[in-house]
Structures are given as structure tokens and as C-alpha cells.
Design a protein around this motif. Structure first.
Motif, mmCIF file in Angstrom:
data_model
loop_
_atom_site.group_PDB
_atom_site.id
_atom_site.type_symbol
_atom_site.label_atom_id
_atom_site.label_comp_id
_atom_site.label_asym_id
_atom_site.label_seq_id
_atom_site.Cartn_x
_atom_site.Cartn_y
_atom_site.Cartn_z
ATOM 1 N N THR A 513 0.805 -1.223 0.000
ATOM 2 C CA THR A 513 0.000 0.000 0.000
ATOM 3 C C THR A 513 0.836 1.271 0.000
ATOM 4 O O THR A 513 0.290 2.375 -0.078
ATOM 5 N N ASN A 514 2.167 1.153 0.089
ATOM 6 C CA ASN A 514 3.007 2.323 0.327
ATOM 7 C C ASN A 514 3.226 3.177 -0.915
ATOM 8 O O ASN A 514 3.344 2.655 -2.023
ATOM 9 N N PRO A 515 3.330 4.474 -0.718
ATOM 10 C CA PRO A 515 3.862 5.322 -1.793
ATOM 11 C C PRO A 515 5.368 5.118 -1.875
ATOM 12 O O PRO A 515 6.032 4.841 -0.870
ATOM 13 N N ALA A 516 5.927 5.246 -3.074
ATOM 14 C CA ALA A 516 7.365 5.055 -3.249
ATOM 15 C C ALA A 516 7.899 6.064 -4.247
ATOM 16 O O ALA A 516 7.227 6.426 -5.216
ATOM 17 N N LEU A 517 9.134 6.493 -4.007
ATOM 18 C CA LEU A 517 9.851 7.381 -4.916
ATOM 19 C C LEU A 517 11.118 6.664 -5.356
ATOM 20 O O LEU A 517 11.965 6.307 -4.524
ATOM 21 N N VAL A 518 11.252 6.413 -6.664
ATOM 22 C CA VAL A 518 12.408 5.708 -7.208
ATOM 23 C C VAL A 518 13.336 6.728 -7.855
ATOM 24 O O VAL A 518 12.919 7.487 -8.738
ATOM 25 N N TYR A 519 14.578 6.746 -7.411
ATOM 26 C CA TYR A 519 15.568 7.711 -7.887
ATOM 27 C C TYR A 519 16.674 6.983 -8.639
ATOM 28 O O TYR A 519 17.079 5.877 -8.275
ATOM 29 N N GLY A 520 17.190 7.625 -9.706
ATOM 30 C CA GLY A 520 18.283 7.016 -10.443
ATOM 31 C C GLY A 520 19.091 8.036 -11.225
ATOM 32 O O GLY A 520 18.661 9.174 -11.437
ATOM 33 N N TYR A 521 20.259 7.608 -11.659
ATOM 34 C CA TYR A 521 21.144 8.460 -12.487
ATOM 35 C C TYR A 521 21.719 7.630 -13.632
ATOM 36 O O TYR A 521 21.258 7.693 -14.741
ATOM 37 N N GLY A 522 22.778 6.853 -13.390
ATOM 38 C CA GLY A 522 23.226 5.869 -14.345
ATOM 39 C C GLY A 522 24.023 6.362 -15.532
ATOM 40 O O GLY A 522 23.844 5.865 -16.642
ATOM 41 N N SER A 523 24.957 7.290 -15.325
ATOM 42 C CA SER A 523 25.817 7.764 -16.415
ATOM 43 C C SER A 523 27.180 8.173 -15.861
ATOM 44 O O SER A 523 27.340 8.402 -14.666
ATOM 45 N N TYR A 524 28.159 8.268 -16.761
ATOM 46 C CA TYR A 524 29.494 8.808 -16.471
ATOM 47 C C TYR A 524 30.241 8.047 -15.363
ATOM 48 O O TYR A 524 31.151 8.584 -14.752
ATOM 49 N N ALA A 549 17.739 3.179 -7.518
ATOM 50 C CA ALA A 549 18.017 2.158 -8.515
ATOM 51 C C ALA A 549 19.446 2.364 -9.031
ATOM 52 O O ALA A 549 19.718 3.335 -9.732
ATOM 53 N N HIS A 550 20.344 1.472 -8.676
ATOM 54 C CA HIS A 550 21.757 1.599 -9.060
ATOM 55 C C HIS A 550 21.950 0.954 -10.435
ATOM 56 O O HIS A 550 22.559 -0.115 -10.575
ATOM 57 N N VAL A 551 21.452 1.633 -11.445
ATOM 58 C CA VAL A 551 21.369 1.063 -12.790
ATOM 59 C C VAL A 551 22.725 1.049 -13.480
ATOM 60 O O VAL A 551 23.654 1.771 -13.104
ATOM 61 N N ARG A 552 22.828 0.226 -14.515
ATOM 62 C CA ARG A 552 24.051 0.193 -15.320
ATOM 63 C C ARG A 552 24.291 1.562 -15.971
ATOM 64 O O ARG A 552 23.344 2.252 -16.340
ATOM 65 N N GLY A 553 25.547 1.898 -16.092
ATOM 66 C CA GLY A 553 25.937 3.232 -16.537
ATOM 67 C C GLY A 553 26.532 4.028 -15.389
ATOM 68 O O GLY A 553 27.276 4.985 -15.597
ATOM 69 N N GLY A 554 26.220 3.618 -14.149
ATOM 70 C CA GLY A 554 26.874 4.167 -12.973
ATOM 71 C C GLY A 554 28.153 3.399 -12.706
ATOM 72 O O GLY A 554 28.617 2.611 -13.522
ATOM 73 N N GLY A 555 28.728 3.609 -11.514
ATOM 74 C CA GLY A 555 29.993 2.955 -11.215
ATOM 75 C C GLY A 555 29.959 2.047 -10.010
ATOM 76 O O GLY A 555 31.009 1.610 -9.531
ATOM 77 N N GLU A 556 28.765 1.731 -9.500
ATOM 78 C CA GLU A 556 28.661 0.999 -8.249
ATOM 79 C C GLU A 556 29.349 -0.358 -8.266
ATOM 80 O O GLU A 556 29.869 -0.814 -7.236
#
Length: 758
Positions: A513-524, A549-556
């Protein structure tokens, strides 16, 4: 950012009941009819043809920022955004007050010792900008005492304190204020500093005599970030950008002379290369770095010789991505090189560290002898190094997090080299970064933070390995036990595991039931590292699950993680973000109809691409300074920074495959006749990194094409740059506006039951 329309009389919006169903199309249509009419830009079709493909752009004319019609249109966009979101004003004010109440407004940084002085920064309640200060240091026979920061009380004067620069005084009468660099001469008598009063990141260099407080007549316009004095204090080195905002020259200003006569020490002609410099730890050598995201070049200048010319150390012809730190060992000048390949190493994708004698750089690259200091590892990324007189500090990324390792210089690069020491902390998700390594110091300064730990300053004692906590940032009305930050993993369609960070209030459970905020960058290759954020607490306290969201394109996860999300693999960034969104819904962390997405700059491109691919997943999208017209920008090498972007996205001018691939995801070109969610684009008129015209065109075409009824707005700061308005209170207002937009859309306006925010 201040409102452009008076909304003091607007009625506060009632908090949505989480159990209420999503609005029906008819309800949305009725609400849309009651809204003000959005500004409609006239159409002036322009054809753009490449590789036999023609794209018709109706709104390219909005690029002419000196055109009165364009300015009027942007002001109309601001008025529309303010009118549409007027009922969010009480929420914005509440969030702003929460940020303010939690912040220690009158505060002091931990003093840092440099060349006989303790330097620190004060902030005062009610003042927008920091005040840069110093007090004299005293030397005794006790090293520990000499390097222990003095105890200075925030808000109270300290005997011997000297104000170097008061940002509040400098900003008086200016629409914008930002510092682009500060440097103090070796003798401590002169201060060089660079100021931007427009937000376009073109700075004016001034010199202040700290003995008298007077400004010298020297003034240099249009300098870039970074300043350094020569050891004798008679010259200042600085960087200059070209007409396309590319740093391309290193110049030398001799004090007391006309800036028009400043000597060009180095100039880079390749439009795809970025130029900058650093100074050696012993402050005798200037290291000029030229590069892009795939290879680089380093030159050295002897700062003790005013006639010295740059000496090439490692050429771009070797195609090595690297950084270099000079060090003197046993009387011999050597260089610590962090690199992805060397003369005997074909591939070290996550970097390794080598020690190279200065004389080796006089040989052909293939014949040079490099001694290994830190070996390459597939599971550890070496980010860079720093040097003191006695130790090498290595910044690494392991298990997605940044940390610091310390190695004595004695025996470096030999079988006698000591094992690396690494400070240990209790948390799993954290960031430990080097904040200062003064060459003569027996300690190094570290900054530690996590999603639940405010920024904390430690001194690490090099001789013993002891950690001494100097300060943890005070945050009022904050109980860390009330929040949880944890790592999860989502699985992409190709089987790749994607790191996911979930931050929530302890009372929030995965019940769907929760509200959610998904944040991402994924470049450089930029990682979204653990860090504490006061504004985020206002979101968590309203029951929102904050997802990164630690998406591809980042450096994690190292260099391969980056490579798998750039150029012809860029779409992985977008599909990874969608996968993470679906994952948190499937796991019950988010209600399917209560998810918002947020990202800025290249993360704004992520927002634009994602909302084209899966508009049905999101109730709202907040795109900050969004790079949503990427193909148009990169096709024009005369636009700021475009040529530099070819190593990130590919070169669509020369390569048809790159052109077709970029066109298939570039947000502006892929807007479709679908019901888009509520969207806000926030930007700045003087941004030189992502021009305001990109979101201006984007929102026009979105409104024209959407089959839905949700509002699409653009808010533009007319006196700001890539980071928005200047000043901390204005920054808080920006964050309050952003979060209020999201919280209102998610129906999460009121705090959780029993939660007292401030």
C-alpha cells in the motif's frame, strides 16, 4: 526558488487516503478542465537531417535565449507551473520549515591545518552563504597536539580569527553567487578566488591581500574551476573555457600585469578532450590532465621555474585511462599511477596502481618499467590515490561502497611493501572518503556518512591507525533508530542483478500500500553512494519508501557496470530502472498506483526515456535539469560540451548506428500518444551543462501529444545554473518544491501517524 505568483490565499490540499482508488479518467478530465490553460509555443518547423533521416522539430526556436518572445514564454511557463501547483504551497512551506528546523544553522566546519594556519567555514542563522575563516596554528614538540584542531564555538568569536571571504558580503546586490575556487599563497599573504554571479559557471578571478583586506587591481574574466599559486606567490595558474564551454587552456597570470598578457601554458585543440590541473602534494609541480572517459594524458610543469614548459609524462597515444600523483622516495622523483593498462598489462579494467620512476617516462611506452603497488581485481575498483610525506592513500570501491586504504611509502613497490590498512565501520552501506591529506601531516582527514548517519569527520592517525571522531553533523529532531536502509537486488531480463537501496521509516512494512519514490542516475560512471540527506527525512516521515536504482551506466559495481550502460548499451540504464520499479512493487514495498520517479541531468534523460517506455508505472515524474533532447545536442558540436559527450554516448554525426540507436531512445524524439503521468521539469535559464531549451521543448511536445489529463509543468530559475538558485535557503526551497510535487501526486501529504517531524 521563489514563487512567481502569489499563492498565500491558496487552500491547503487534503491528504489523500492511501486506500482511495486512483482517480478515474473522467475525474482527471474534469480536473484538467478546471486548470489554467498551459502556455502554447508557436510552431516553427525546422528539419534536421542526418544519415538520410529527417526529423522535424517544431520548437527549436526556443533555443534563442536573447529573444524577448522566448523569455516571455518561459515566464509564462513559470506562471502556469505556479498556478497548477498553488495548492502545494502549504506543503512546500512545511517541508522548508522541517529542513530548517533539523539543520544546525549556526555551525562550524572542523578546522583543517594547511601551512601554518587552521582553515574553517562558519555558517550563521539567517545567512545564505558560508564565511571562510582561519586562525594561526602553533608548533610545539608534540605532533599530536599540533595537529589537533582548535576548539571553536559556532556563533562566537575566536581570538585571532581572520575572515578570508564572506560569501554573504560578496553576494550582496547579485542575482546569483557561487565560488569556483580559492587558493592561498604559500606565505599565507594572498587569497585568489573566483566568483560566478550568473550561474553560467564562468568565473571572475580576484586577488585579495590578507594582510590589509584590500583587493589587488588584478582581475581576470571568464576563468573556470581551479586555482593555484606558484610557490613564490607571484603567479596564479587557472583554466579557461572555449566558446563551447570546454576547458581547453591553462594560463598563467603574473600579479600586477594586465590579464590580456597572460601566458598560455597549455592549450588542447581536440574538441573531445577535457583539460584540468592539480598541484603535487609538495606543491612544487603542476599536473595537467587531458582526457575523456576512455583515455587520458598527463603533463608536468615545474612550479619553481616561471619559464618552465610542460613536460609530457604519459601520452594519450598509449590509450591509458589514468591519474598520476608525484612522490619522492629515497631522494628520487617517482609517480604513483592509477591506470587501466600499462606497458606489461593489457587490461586492468577496474584499475591498478603502479610506481614509475620519473626517468621511465623518457622511454617509449612499451619499454617503460612500472612496479605494481596495488594489483587489479575484478571485484574491487581503484578510484584514485593521494600522497603524504609518509603514506599512500588509495580510494577503492568494494561491495558497491567507497572506502579508503592506507599504505606506508616505505618499501612501496617492492617485496617489502606493507599490507594496506583500512578503517572499519559498523554499517554495511556507507561512504568513507578522503577529505584531506596535507603533505606534512601525521593524520589524514576522512569524511564518513551513510543513509542513516549524518556526515562525520574523522582524523586517521597514520602511525597507529587510530580513528579520532572530530565531529558528527548535528541534525535536530532525528532519531536514526526510526529509519531503516537496506540493500536488495532486482534481476533484469538478461539475468543481470541490479543493486537496489530501500530507505524507509521503521513503521513502513511491505504490505503493498506504500507510496514510493524511485531515484536514479546511471551515467558517467558516477555512483549513487550512501549519504545522509536532511530533506529526504521529510519524505520518509510521510510514509514514502525511498528507492535508489543503481542502474548500469553508474559505477557501483566497477568499470564493467559503467561500460554496460553507455554508448550502444545505454538502454540498459532505462530497462534496469523499470526492472527496479517493478521489483519494489512485486515485493510489496510500493502500491502499483503510488510510485513516482525522480532524476536529474543525465538522470533526467533517464526519466524521459523511462516515462516513454513505461508511463503506466508512474503516478508522477520529476525531471531535474533534464537532458531530454540528447540527440539534438550531441549532433551539434558547437553546442556547449557536445563533442566531449561522444565518449559517453557515441558520435551520431559520424556513426549511423549510433545515430539510429540514440534516436530510438532520446526522450524528445520518442514521445508517443499515450497517457503520460504527472510530470514536472525543473531547470535554470543560465545552465551551461543542460540548456533550458531541452525541457522547454520537451514539455511542449508532451502536452501536445499525451492522451492523458495529468498536468505537465516546467519551473525555470531565471537566475540560476545547473544546480539551481544559489544560497542554502533557496536550495532548501528548491528541494521543498520538488518533494511537495512528488508527495502531492502520491497522496502522501501528511506525516505518518505518531510521527512528530519538528
Amino acid at each position: 526558488m521563489g514563487s512567481m505568483t502569489d499563492t498565500a490565499g491558496a487552500a491547503p490540499q487534503a491528504a489523500a487516503d492511501p486506500t482511495d482508488p486512483a482517480p478515474t479518467n473522467s475525474a482527471l478530465a474534469t480536473a484538467a478542465q478546471d486548470r489554467p490553460t498551459p502556455p502554447v509555443a508557436r510552431k516553427a518547423p525546422v528539419e534536421r537531417t542526418h544519415h538520410g533521416d529527417t526529423f522535424v522539430d517544431d520548437y527549436e526556436w526556443l533555443r534563442e535565449k536573447e529573444d524577448a518572445e522566448v523569455v516571455a514564454h518561459l515566464e509564462a511557463e513559470n506562471a502556469y507551473a505556479e498556478a497548477v501547483t498553488a495548492d502545494q504551497q502549504p506543503l512546500r512551506e512545511a517541508i522548508f520549515e522541517e529542513i530548517k528546523a533539523r539543520t544546525e544553522e549556526t555551525d562550524l566546519s572542523v578546522p583543517s591545518r594547511k601551512r601554518g594556519w587552521w582553515y574553517f567555514v562558519r555558517t550563521e542563522e539567517g545567512q545564505q552563504y558560508p564565511v571562510h575563516c582561519r586562525v594561526a596554528a602553533h608548533d610545539t614538540e608534540d605532533l599530536a597536539a599540533d595537529w589537533t584542531p582548535p576548539t571553536i564555538t559556532p556563533g562566537e568569536p575566536f581570538e585571532g580569527e581572520q575572515i578570508l571571504l564572506d560569501g554573504n558580503v560578496e553576494a550582496q546586490g547579485q542575482p546569483f553567487f557561487s565560488l569556483g575556487g580559492m587558493a592561498v599563497s604559500e606565505d599565507g599573504n594572498l587569497l585568489a578566488y573566483a566568483v560566478d554571479n550568473a550561474g553560467d559557471e564562468r568565473f571572475t578571478l580576484r586577488i585579495k591581500d590578507l594582510r590589509t583586506g584590500e583587493l589587488l587591481p588584478d582581475t581576470v574574466e571568464n576563468v573556470f574551476y581551479g586555482l593555484v599559486f606558484s610557490p613564490d606567490g607571484r603567479r596564479v595558474y587557472y583554466t579557461v573555457v572555449d566558446d563551447f564551454w570546454r576547458p581547453h587552456q591553462i594560463k598563467v597570470h603574473a600579479l600586477g600585469t594586465d590579464a590580456a598578457d597572460d601566458r598560455v601554458l597549455f592549450e588542447e585543440a581536440d574538441p573531445g578532450m577535457w583539460t584540468g590541473f592539480d598541484v603535487s602534494p609538495d606543491r612544487t609541480e603542476l599536473l595537467i590532465g587531458v582526457g575523456n572517459s576512455e583515455y587520458s594524458e598527463t603533463l608536468s610543469v615545474d612550479l619553481t621555474d616561471e619559464r618552465a614548459e610542460p613536460r609530457l609524462l604519459l601520452s594519450r597515444d598509449a590509450r591509458v585511462l589514468h591519474s598520476i600523483d608525484p612522490v619522492t622516495l629515497d631522494g628520487e622523483r617517482q609517480y604513483v599511477v592509477t591506470h587501466n593498462r600499462g606497458p606489461a598489462t593489457d587490461d586492468a579494467v577496474n584499475n591498478m596502481v603502479s610506481l614509475v620512476a620519473s626517468t621511465e617516462f623518457d622511454k617509449p611506452f612499451a619499454e617503460q618499467q612500472w612496479r605494481t603497488v596495488v594489483e587489479h581485481r575484478d571485484d574491487v575498483k581503484v578510484e584514485g590515490t593521494a600522497v603524504t610525506r609518509t603514506h599512500l592513500i588509495v580510494s577503492v570501491r568494494k561491495d558497491t561502497t567507497e572506502r579508503v586504504q592506507i599504505i606506508p611509502l616505505s618499501g612501496l613497490g617492492t617485496p617489502a611493501q606493507a599490507e594496506a590498512a583500512e578503517p572499519e565501520f559498523d554499517e554495511t552501506l556507507y561512504t568513507c572518503a578522503l577529505a584531506g591529506a596535507e603533505y606534512e601531516s601525521p593524520v589524514i582527514r576522512l569524511v564518513y556518512t551513510s543513509f542513516l548517519t549524518p556526515s562525520s569527520v574523522y582524523d586517521y592517525v597514520l602511525a597507529s591507525g587510530a580513528l579520532e571522531l572530530r565531529k558528527e553533523t548535528t541534525v535536530h529532531h532525528f532519531d536514526r533508530a526510526q529509519y531503516i536502509a537496506e540493500r536488495d537486488w532486482a534481476t533484469a531480463a538478461d539475468g543481470t542483478r541490479i543493486p537496489v537501496t530501500i530507505i524507509r521509516h521503521r513503521s513502513v512494512q511491505p504490505d503493498g500500500t506504500n507510496p514510493a519514490l524511485v531515484y536514479g542516475y546511471g551515467s558517467y560512471e558516477i555512483s549513487m553512494d550512501p549519504a545522509f540527506g536532511i530533506p529526504r527525512l521529510s519524505v520518509l516521515d510521510r510514509g514514502v519508501v525511498f528507492v535508489i536504482a543503481h542502474v548500469r551506466g553508474g559505477g557501483e559495481l566497477g568499470r564493467r557496470w559503467y561500460d554496460d550502460g553507455k554508448k550502444l548499451a545505454k538502454k540498459h540504464s532505462f530497462t534496469d530502472f523499470i526492472t527496479v520499479t517493478e521489483h519494489v512493487i512485486d515485493r510489496g514495498w510500493a502500491a502499483p498506483d503510488r510510485v513516482a520517479a525522480m532524476g536529474g541531468s543525465a538522470g533526467g534523460l533517464l526519466m524521459g526515456a523511462v516515462v516513454n517506455l513505461a508511463p503506466q508505472l508512474y503516478r508522477a515524474v520529476l525531471a531535474q535539469v533534464p537532458f531530454v533532447d540528447a540527440l539534438t545536442s550531441i549532433l551539434d558540436p558547437e553546442l556547449p560540451l557536445s563533442a566531449l559527450e561522444w565518449e559517453e554516448w557515441g558520435n551520431p554525426i559520424e556513426d549511423r548506428e549510433v545515430y539510429e540507436y540514440m534516436k530510438s531512445y532520446s526522450p524528445y524524439e520518442n514521445i508517443a500518444a499515450v497517457p503520460y503521468p504527472r510530470i514536472a521539469a525543473v531547470t535554470s535559464f543560465n545552465d551551461t551543462r543542460v540548456l533550458y531549451v531541452e525541457p522547454a521543448k520537451w514539455v511542449q511536445k508532451l502536452r501536445e501529444t499525451t492522451t492523458g489529463h495529468e498536468p505537465i509543468v516546467m519551473k525555470i530559475e531565471m537566475d540560476g545554473g545547473h544546480g539551481g538558485a544559489s544560497g542554502r535557503y533557496e536550495g532548501w526551497k528548491d528541494r521543498a518544491w520538488d518533494y511537495a510535487f512528488v508527495l502531492d501526486a502520491l497522496g502522501a501529504v501528511e506525516p505518518l501517524e505518531g510521527v512528530r517531524i519538528a
